[in-house]
Design an enzyme around this catalytic site. Structure first.
Site, PDB file in Angstrom:
ATOM      1  N   GLU A 193     -16.167 -10.089 -37.504  1.00 51.30           N
ATOM      2  CA  GLU A 193     -16.249  -9.226 -38.693  1.00 51.30           C
ATOM      3  C   GLU A 193     -14.881  -9.046 -39.353  1.00 51.30           C
ATOM      4  O   GLU A 193     -14.783  -8.990 -40.581  1.00 51.30           O
ATOM      5  CB  GLU A 193     -16.865  -7.863 -38.335  1.00 51.30           C
ATOM      6  N   HIS A 196     -14.290 -11.851 -41.643  1.00 49.92           N
ATOM      7  CA  HIS A 196     -14.977 -11.697 -42.934  1.00 49.92           C
ATOM      8  C   HIS A 196     -14.122 -10.877 -43.903  1.00 49.92           C
ATOM      9  O   HIS A 196     -14.047 -11.186 -45.090  1.00 49.92           O
ATOM     10  CB  HIS A 196     -16.325 -10.973 -42.747  1.00 49.92           C
TER      11      HIS A 196
HETATM   12 ZN   LIG Z   1     -20.641 -13.498 -40.180  1.00 54.19          ZN
END
Ligand SMILES: [Zn+2]
Length: 233
Positions: A193, A196
């Site tokens: 995450e 991202h």
């Molecule tokens: Zn992902």
């Protein structure tokens, strides 16, 4: 100066007017048929190739956490997280470049892994949590290589190396400090995450030879008649 209109003149004027009318009507109808651009946050998870997945997300000013904008975004993310049965979801995946992600692993998701896999990858239950402006400090630089998938790379998975343990700091949705240590699978989700939020995807660090279609056997069994849904199923 007065112009005397002949039949030819009248015909030309009539034709041009008619042409103009068709054009106007066509553009009006096209406007009706063309879908209007949908503004984020999206109700679906955006896919690799979308430039918004490659942008570095901005931090949320602390005083903005209580605003309607952030609170409704968190609520929206939580809804998509639940609908898609995610274990991790970041704001950029719904088209919003803010440093927010959600993670959680419930009993139902846990059951999707075999006991052997759970033990090997250290997969445990994770209480659902929202992390705003997360910061990570790696505690153990040993890397573990396991298969990973992503809602933004629908239908594929690959082996990805991730650090074994880390410290996570940030704020929850009501502005309280979060400070926790994570190991194994939980540390993997956090690193995924965090990537991202920095415009990175697992395809950047995967072992390229291991990239696989998650349903390649089903594709063979059904003579290629397989379609992937890009919305909740
Ligand atoms: Zn992902």
């Amino acid at each position: 100066m007065a112009i005397k209109l002949t039949n030819t003149h009248v015909g030309t004027i009539y034709s041009q007017t008619r042409l103009l009318s068709y054009k106007t009507l066509f553009s009006w109808y096209s406007g009706l048929l063309k879908p209007k651009p949908i503004k984020p946050p999206h109700k679906h998870i955006i896919q690799i190739g979308d430039p918004r997945l490659r942008a570095v997300s901005q931090p949320v000013p602390y005083d903005d956490i209580y605003t309607e904008k952030i609170q409704s975004l968190v609520k929206h993310l939580a809804g998509i997280f639940k609908k898609y049965n995610c274990i991790g979801l970041s704001a950029p995946q719904v088209g919003v470049q803010l440093r927010i992600f959600i993670m959680g692993l419930n009993e139902k998701s846990l059951q999707e892994y075999s006991p052997k896999e759970r033990k090997l990858k250290e997969i445990t239950l994770i209480k659902p949590m929202v992390i705003i402006n997360p910061e990570v400090k790696i505690l153990d630089f040993k890397k573990l290589v396991f298969s990973e998938s992503c809602g933004s790379i629908k239908g594929f998975c690959a082996d990805v190396p991730r650090y074994y343990s880390l410290e996570l700091k940030g704020f929850n949705e009501i502005g309280e400090h979060i400070n926790m240590n994570a190991t194994g699978f939980t540390a993997r989700i956090i690193q995924h995450e965090m990537d991202h939020l920095d415009g990175k995807l697992y395809t950047d660090s995967m072992d390229r030879k291991t990239l696989s279609c998650t349903c390649w056997e089903v594709v063979n069994d059904r003579n290629g008649k397989v379609e992937l849904p890009y919305g909740p199923v």
